[in-house]
Every structure is written in structure tokens, then in C-alpha cells.
Design an enzyme around this catalytic site. Structure first.
Site, PDB file in Angstrom:
ATOM      1  N   THR A 136       0.815  -1.213   0.000  1.00  0.00           N
ATOM      2  CA  THR A 136       0.000   0.000   0.000  1.00  0.00           C
ATOM      3  C   THR A 136       0.854   1.272   0.000  1.00  0.00           C
ATOM      4  OG1 THR A 136      -1.548   1.265   1.388  1.00  0.00           O
ATOM      5  CG2 THR A 136      -0.117  -0.262   2.528  1.00  0.00           C
ATOM      6  N   ASP A 137       0.255   2.362  -0.469  1.00  0.00           N
ATOM      7  CA  ASP A 137       0.957   3.661  -0.406  1.00  0.00           C
ATOM      8  C   ASP A 137       1.013   4.188   1.031  1.00  0.00           C
ATOM      9  OD1 ASP A 137      -1.728   4.367  -0.072  1.00  0.00           O
ATOM     10  OD2 ASP A 137      -1.757   5.844  -1.687  1.00  0.00           O
ATOM     11  N   GLU A 138       0.213   3.595   1.944  1.00  0.00           N
ATOM     12  CA  GLU A 138       0.166   4.119   3.319  1.00  0.00           C
ATOM     13  C   GLU A 138       1.493   3.936   4.052  1.00  0.00           C
ATOM     14  OE1 GLU A 138      -3.281   3.370   5.641  1.00  0.00           O
ATOM     15  OE2 GLU A 138      -4.622   3.492   3.941  1.00  0.00           O
ATOM     16  N   TYR A 163      -2.246  -0.534  10.945  1.00  0.00           N
ATOM     17  CA  TYR A 163      -2.334  -1.196   9.636  1.00  0.00           C
ATOM     18  C   TYR A 163      -1.106  -0.893   8.789  1.00  0.00           C
ATOM     19  CZ  TYR A 163      -3.436  -1.619   4.661  1.00  0.00           C
ATOM     20  OH  TYR A 163      -3.359  -1.900   3.320  1.00  0.00           O
ATOM     21  N   LYS A 167       1.924  -3.318   7.382  1.00  0.00           N
ATOM     22  CA  LYS A 167       2.245  -3.496   5.951  1.00  0.00           C
ATOM     23  C   LYS A 167       3.699  -3.099   5.691  1.00  0.00           C
ATOM     24  CE  LYS A 167      -0.086  -4.615   2.946  1.00  0.00           C
ATOM     25  NZ  LYS A 167      -0.455  -5.966   2.404  1.00  0.00           N
TER      26      LYS A 167
HETATM   27  P1  NAD Z   1      -9.806  -7.319   1.883  1.00  0.00           P
HETATM   28  O1  NAD Z   1      -9.857  -7.028   3.337  1.00  0.00           O
HETATM   29  O2  NAD Z   1     -10.992  -7.033   1.040  1.00  0.00           O
HETATM   30  O3  NAD Z   1      -9.437  -8.863   1.655  1.00  0.00           O
HETATM   31  C1  NAD Z   1      -8.476  -9.522   2.413  1.00  0.00           C
HETATM   32  C2  NAD Z   1      -8.601 -11.028   2.148  1.00  0.00           C
HETATM   33  O4  NAD Z   1      -7.566 -11.690   2.877  1.00  0.00           O
HETATM   34  C3  NAD Z   1      -9.935 -11.606   2.609  1.00  0.00           C
HETATM   35  O5  NAD Z   1     -10.425 -12.494   1.638  1.00  0.00           O
HETATM   36  C4  NAD Z   1      -9.573 -12.344   3.879  1.00  0.00           C
HETATM   37  O6  NAD Z   1     -10.408 -13.453   4.159  1.00  0.00           O
HETATM   38  C5  NAD Z   1      -8.147 -12.778   3.583  1.00  0.00           C
HETATM   39  N1  NAD Z   1      -7.362 -12.990   4.804  1.00  0.00           N
HETATM   40  C6  NAD Z   1      -7.257 -12.170   5.876  1.00  0.00           C
HETATM   41  N2  NAD Z   1      -6.472 -12.734   6.807  1.00  0.00           N
HETATM   42  C7  NAD Z   1      -6.061 -13.926   6.309  1.00  0.00           C
HETATM   43  C8  NAD Z   1      -5.223 -14.957   6.798  1.00  0.00           C
HETATM   44  N3  NAD Z   1      -4.657 -14.879   8.009  1.00  0.00           N
HETATM   45  N4  NAD Z   1      -4.995 -16.022   6.014  1.00  0.00           N
HETATM   46  C9  NAD Z   1      -5.565 -16.132   4.789  1.00  0.00           C
HETATM   47  N5  NAD Z   1      -6.389 -15.185   4.293  1.00  0.00           N
HETATM   48  C10 NAD Z   1      -6.629 -14.097   5.040  1.00  0.00           C
HETATM   49  O7  NAD Z   1      -8.522  -6.552   1.363  1.00  0.00           O
HETATM   50  P2  NAD Z   1      -8.288  -5.800  -0.035  1.00  0.00           P
HETATM   51  O8  NAD Z   1      -8.811  -4.430   0.071  1.00  0.00           O
HETATM   52  O9  NAD Z   1      -8.718  -6.689  -1.137  1.00  0.00           O
HETATM   53  O10 NAD Z   1      -6.683  -5.711  -0.013  1.00  0.00           O
HETATM   54  C11 NAD Z   1      -5.891  -6.775  -0.524  1.00  0.00           C
HETATM   55  C12 NAD Z   1      -4.429  -6.424  -0.369  1.00  0.00           C
HETATM   56  O11 NAD Z   1      -4.143  -5.227  -1.066  1.00  0.00           O
HETATM   57  C13 NAD Z   1      -3.976  -6.169   1.071  1.00  0.00           C
HETATM   58  O12 NAD Z   1      -2.701  -6.711   1.238  1.00  0.00           O
HETATM   59  C14 NAD Z   1      -3.960  -4.652   1.194  1.00  0.00           C
HETATM   60  O13 NAD Z   1      -3.011  -4.246   2.148  1.00  0.00           O
HETATM   61  C15 NAD Z   1      -3.539  -4.262  -0.210  1.00  0.00           C
HETATM   62  N6  NAD Z   1      -4.008  -2.946  -0.672  1.00  0.00           N
HETATM   63  C16 NAD Z   1      -5.328  -2.595  -0.591  1.00  0.00           C
HETATM   64  C17 NAD Z   1      -5.756  -1.368  -1.099  1.00  0.00           C
HETATM   65  C18 NAD Z   1      -7.203  -0.962  -1.057  1.00  0.00           C
HETATM   66  O14 NAD Z   1      -7.505   0.176  -1.412  1.00  0.00           O
HETATM   67  N7  NAD Z   1      -8.127  -1.808  -0.656  1.00  0.00           N
HETATM   68  C19 NAD Z   1      -4.829  -0.505  -1.688  1.00  0.00           C
HETATM   69  C20 NAD Z   1      -3.479  -0.883  -1.739  1.00  0.00           C
HETATM   70  C21 NAD Z   1      -3.084  -2.124  -1.249  1.00  0.00           C
HETATM   71  O1  DAU Z   2      -4.197   3.937   0.378  1.00  0.00           O
HETATM   72  C1  DAU Z   2      -4.408   2.573   0.275  1.00  0.00           C
HETATM   73  C2  DAU Z   2      -5.267   2.104   1.416  1.00  0.00           C
HETATM   74  O2  DAU Z   2      -6.582   2.572   1.162  1.00  0.00           O
HETATM   75  C3  DAU Z   2      -5.263   0.588   1.601  1.00  0.00           C
HETATM   76  O3  DAU Z   2      -3.977   0.165   1.925  1.00  0.00           O
HETATM   77  C4  DAU Z   2      -6.244   0.172   2.690  1.00  0.00           C
HETATM   78  O4  DAU Z   2      -6.305  -1.239   2.769  1.00  0.00           O
HETATM   79  C5  DAU Z   2      -7.618   0.714   2.328  1.00  0.00           C
HETATM   80  O5  DAU Z   2      -8.535   0.408   3.351  1.00  0.00           O
HETATM   81  C6  DAU Z   2      -7.561   2.217   2.105  1.00  0.00           C
HETATM   82  O6  DAU Z   2      -7.301   2.911   3.360  1.00  0.00           O
HETATM   83  P1  DAU Z   2      -8.065   4.266   3.743  1.00  0.00           P
HETATM   84  O7  DAU Z   2      -8.027   4.415   5.196  1.00  0.00           O
HETATM   85  O8  DAU Z   2      -7.568   5.401   2.913  1.00  0.00           O
HETATM   86  O9  DAU Z   2      -9.557   3.875   3.195  1.00  0.00           O
HETATM   87  P2  DAU Z   2     -11.018   4.093   3.832  1.00  0.00           P
HETATM   88  O10 DAU Z   2     -11.990   3.720   2.775  1.00  0.00           O
HETATM   89  O11 DAU Z   2     -11.140   3.454   5.165  1.00  0.00           O
HETATM   90  O12 DAU Z   2     -11.067   5.668   4.039  1.00  0.00           O
HETATM   91  C7  DAU Z   2     -10.874   6.556   2.948  1.00  0.00           C
HETATM   92  C8  DAU Z   2     -10.919   7.966   3.511  1.00  0.00           C
HETATM   93  O13 DAU Z   2     -12.275   8.254   3.917  1.00  0.00           O
HETATM   94  C9  DAU Z   2     -10.066   8.192   4.752  1.00  0.00           C
HETATM   95  O14 DAU Z   2      -9.541   9.501   4.723  1.00  0.00           O
HETATM   96  C10 DAU Z   2     -11.047   8.060   5.914  1.00  0.00           C
HETATM   97  C11 DAU Z   2     -12.346   8.592   5.326  1.00  0.00           C
HETATM   98  N1  DAU Z   2     -13.583   7.968   5.827  1.00  0.00           N
HETATM   99  C12 DAU Z   2     -13.679   6.624   5.836  1.00  0.00           C
HETATM  100  C13 DAU Z   2     -14.840   6.006   6.273  1.00  0.00           C
HETATM  101  C14 DAU Z   2     -14.954   4.491   6.311  1.00  0.00           C
HETATM  102  C15 DAU Z   2     -14.646   8.775   6.230  1.00  0.00           C
HETATM  103  O15 DAU Z   2     -14.555  10.030   6.201  1.00  0.00           O
HETATM  104  N2  DAU Z   2     -15.792   8.172   6.650  1.00  0.00           N
HETATM  105  C16 DAU Z   2     -15.940   6.820   6.721  1.00  0.00           C
HETATM  106  O16 DAU Z   2     -16.998   6.325   7.138  1.00  0.00           O
END
Ligand code: NAD
Ligand code: DAU
Length: 361
Positions: A136-138, A163, A167
Site C-alpha cells: 500500500t501507499d500508506e 495497519y 504493511k
Molecule cells: P480485503 O480485506 O478485502 O481482503 C483480504 C482477504 O484476505 C480476505 O479475503 C480475507 O479473508 C483474507 N485474509 C485475511 N487474513 C487472512 C489470513 N490470516 N490467512 C488467509 N487469508 C486471510 O482486502 P483488499 O482491500 O482486497 O486488499 C488486498 C491487499 O491489497 C492487502 O494486502 C492490502 O493491504 C492491499 N491494498 C489494498 C488497497 C485498497 O484500497 N483496498 C490498496 C493498496 C493495497
Molecule cells: O491507500 C491505500 C489504502 O486505502 C489501503 O492500503 C487500505 O487497505 C484501504 O482500506 C484504504 O485505506 P483508507 O483508510 O484510505 O480507506 P477508507 O476507505 O477506510 O477511508 C478513505 C478515507 O475516507 C479516509 O480519509 C477516511 C475517510 N472515511 C472513511 C470512512 C470508512 C470517512 O470520512 N468516513 C468513513 O466512514
């Protein structure tokens, strides 16, 4: 036939990646999806592919060394694409430990089992094996408002939430394996994804779902935190391109060049819902700016994320193809067509049916 081991394939990005890969490679590849099915794992996301001969689901925890070792022992794995993680920042603030467990220890298990399976007696690795760690970019921390700064692959790590710290730790482990053993890996650091199958705890699906039901739309703090949004299919494509065309041992940032304040995102969603809902649909009355509620800010809330995807564009030719206006329409259309999916997720039914189905496998 090339065999992929995908971890976390029942989650949001993992399931979109599996769909993308079967659409692109069809029967040329085999995918084994290892997922623990936490609250975020939903096998309904993979209904379309579950009966394919070249797809296998294994319910396992990535922290379970024996289970992962068995997958490697029973299959000649060519590619690992490691998505499995605890992914929601708010949950990490409430309960950090499971984030360390899955994201750090789980990644260590994945690396170790892949190394064991792929290493030759002379310490080199079997030809063509590759591990891609999805991150992630975080990990880069937070940028100030309006200074035109971006995250580059060379930006220092500065994670703030449990989180992002977990990561960052997992990225460091992958880097250590590459440096110490010349373990054949890549890391991708991506910005915020949105699209089909996203769990409605994350901003975009939460706002769509709440607005359609006339429920409050919670905005953390002043609503001016900025995220860089990328349509999930573009991320899936980027991952595949990095694995096929990227240079081993390199990190690639993936981002949408699409920075928006959270409050802007909410207004765009409300406007797009109004535009897309047909006349006479009762939900048209419910969708309104009046639902916006400013609430207490997230603890340690990062202000701005912005990826510069220059390296992946220059080296591999990847760029974000889907503009936000198109991506958000596709996402909303998907939610309209898949109301049952959202109902099953919000009621919890998705977990019961599918965990029962696979609990003995
Ligand atoms: P998600 O939470 O939707 O899915 C996570 C999956 O991992 C689920 O299917 C869950 O059952 C599985 N999982 C969790 N713990 C596990 C374990 N111990 N063993 C096996 N499986 C397990 O997550 P996502 O949003 O699809 O993110 C996927 C990946 O991409 C993550 O590594 C996250 O850090 C990264 N990522 C997400 C975003 C985003 O915006 N969502 C952006 C950048 C990177
Ligand atoms: O940047 C990549 C990341 O983006 C991933 O690594 C994470 O897995 C993914 O969850 C996401 O993280 P964020 O914290 O940026 O996403 P989230 O959707 O939780 O929140 C997006 C923005 O919106 C953040 O600034 C918090 C705000 N927010 C979120 C929720 C759920 C609100 O204002 N209200 C809300 O109810």
C-alpha cells in the site's frame, strides 16, 4: 500450464484479480486461491469461476505454516500473488494485534514456504519462479495539503496506523528476502482502490450503500483528507504487468493520479446516484446531501496520499486507464445489479453459507 498461488483471493482486490486473470488467460493458467475467509473474505465474489477445472479454493490461514507448506508440496507453484491481509485502518486502531499476526507473521510464512519450495541446493532459485507482494501507499506516511509532493519508490517509510505499520513491516521482510537470498520477488505499493466486491466498511461502498437507504454519511474530521483513487481492474492489470514485465527485486508504485478530498468523493457519489437512478425509483428521494454528517476524526488520520506512478509507466507501460467519472459509474452500476450481494454482506449471510460449505475441506 503456469500455476498461481493467490492469497486472499476471496477479498476485494484478490477476487477482482482472479476475474481479471481468467478473462485474460482463460485456460492457459491455473489458480489456487488460499484464503482464511475472515469477515472480509466472501466466496460469493468468485461464484463465476468456482466451477472451473483450473481453479481451486483452499481454506487456510497464511499463518499456518503446515497448511501453506502442503499447498507448495502438492502443487508446482510458479507465481505467488500475496494479497491476504487485514486491510481496514479503523479496525487496526481498535485491534492492532491481528494485523501484526496476519500481515507480518503471515507474510513471513508465505516467504519462507516459497523459499523452501523454490530454492535449489546451491542457494539459487528455480527458473521462472516469482513472488509478488501486494502493498500500500500508506507505508510512506502522509503528505501535507497542496504542496504538490508525491510518493515515489524512493520515499522513506513513515507509517502511522497499526495497519500501515504492519504493511511496512511486511514490505521490509520481502526486501530482506530479496537482499539476503536474492529471493525472486517484487513489491507493489498501490493507492486507494474502488470497484465491484468492495466490502462496505470502506468509504466508497459505504457511502453508496448508506445513501441508497437514506442513512447517515459519516465524514471523518473536516472531510478534506485526500486519497488517490484507482479503479480496481487497473490495479489487477498492473500487478500482472509487474509480474510479467517488471524487473525482479524492484518496487513499483501504482496509483490513479486521481486525488480527491473525501467530501468531493461523497458529492460525486450523490450526484452520480441521482443521475443513474431512474425516475420514479423511491431511492431518488432518499439520496441527499442532507445525509452528510461530520463525525469525530479517525485517530492519527493521514492527511493526503498521492502516488507518482512514473516508474511503472516508464519501465512497463502501465497507466491508470479508467478515469474516476467512468470508474464510479461502473461501480455504482455493479452495485445496482448486485443488490443481493450487498444484502448478504450486510446481513452476514455470506459468511454462514460459504463457511459451512467449505468448513470440512
Ligand atoms: P480485503 O480485506 O478485502 O481482503 C483480504 C482477504 O484476505 C480476505 O479475503 C480475507 O479473508 C483474507 N485474509 C485475511 N487474513 C487472512 C489470513 N490470516 N490467512 C488467509 N487469508 C486471510 O482486502 P483488499 O482491500 O482486497 O486488499 C488486498 C491487499 O491489497 C492487502 O494486502 C492490502 O493491504 C492491499 N491494498 C489494498 C488497497 C485498497 O484500497 N483496498 C490498496 C493498496 C493495497
Ligand atoms: O491507500 C491505500 C489504502 O486505502 C489501503 O492500503 C487500505 O487497505 C484501504 O482500506 C484504504 O485505506 P483508507 O483508510 O484510505 O480507506 P477508507 O476507505 O477506510 O477511508 C478513505 C478515507 O475516507 C479516509 O480519509 C477516511 C475517510 N472515511 C472513511 C470512512 C470508512 C470517512 O470520512 N468516513 C468513513 O466512514
Amino acid at each position: 500450464m503456469r500455476t498461481y498461488l493467490v492469497t486472499g483471493g476471496a477479498g476485494f482486490i484478490g477476487s477482482n484479480y482472479i476475474h481479471y486473470m481468467f478473462k485474460k488467460y482463460d485456460n492457459e493458467i491455473r489458480i489456487i486461491n488460499v484464503d482464511k475467509l475472515t469477515y472480509a473474505g466472501n466466496l460469493e465474489n468468485l461464484k463465476d469461476v468456482e466451477n472451473r477445472d483450473n481453479y481451486t479454493f483452499v481454506k487456510a490461514d497464511i499463518c499456518d505454516k503446515e497448511a501453506i507448506r502442503k499447498v507448495f508440496a502438492e502443487n508446482d507453484i510458479d507465481r505467488v500473488v500475496h494479497f491476504a491481509a487485514e486491510s481496514h485502518v479503523d479496525r487496526s486502531i481498535k485491534n492492532p494485534e491481528v494485523f501484526v499476526q496476519t500481515n507480518v507473521l503471515g507474510t513471513a510464512v508465505m516467504l519462507n514456504c516459497a523459499k523452501e519450495a523454490w530454492e535449489l541446493p546451491d542457494g539459487t532459485f528455480k527458473e521462472g519462479k516469482k513472488f509478488l507482494h501486494v502493498s500500500t501507499d500508506e507505508v510512506y506516511g502522509s503528505l501535507p495539503d497542496d504542496d504538490n509532493a508525491f510518493f515515489y519508490e524512493t520515499s522513506p517509510y513513515d507509517p502511522h496506523s497499526p495497519y500501515s505499520a504492519s504493511k511496512a513491516s511486511s514490505d521490509m521482510l520481502v526486501k530482506a528476502y530479496m537482499d539476503t537470498y536474492k529471493f525472486p520477488a517484487n513489491i507493489t505499493n498501490c493507492s486507494n482502490n474502488y470497484g465491484p466486491y468492495q466490502f462496505p466498511e470502506k468509504l466508497i461502498p459505504l457511502i453508496i450503500n448508506n445513501a441508497l437507504q437514506g442513512k447517515d454519511l459519516p465524514v471523518y474530521g473536516d472531510g478534506k483528507n485526500v486519497r488517490d483513487w484507482l479503479y480496481v481492474e487497473d490495479h489487477a492489470k498492473g500487478i500482472d504487468m509487474v509480474q510479467e514485465q517488471g524487473k525482479l527485486f524492484e518496487t513499483y508504485n501504482i496509483g490513479g493520479h486521481n486525488e480527491k478530498q473525501n467530501i468531493q468523493i461523497i458529492h460525486i457519489i450523490l450526484d452520480t446516484l441521482q443521475e443513474m437512478l431512474p425516475e420514479g425509483d423511491p431511492r431518488k428521494e432518499l439520496v441527499s446531501e442532507k445525509l452528510i454528517k461530520y463525525v469525530t476524526d479517525r485517530k492519527g488520520h493521514d492527511r493526503r496520499y498521492a502516488i507518482a506512478p512514473d516508474k511503472i509507466k516508464a519501465d512497463i507501460g502501465w497507466y491508470p486507464e479508467t478515469c474516476f467519472e467512468e470508474g464510479i459509474k461502473k461501480t455504482i452500476a455493479w452495485f445496482f445489479e448486485n443488490e443481493e450481494w450487498m444484502k448478504n454482506v450486510t446481513s452476514g449471510d455470506y459468511q454462514k453459507y460459504y463457511t459451512d460449505m467449505y468448513s470440512n475441506k
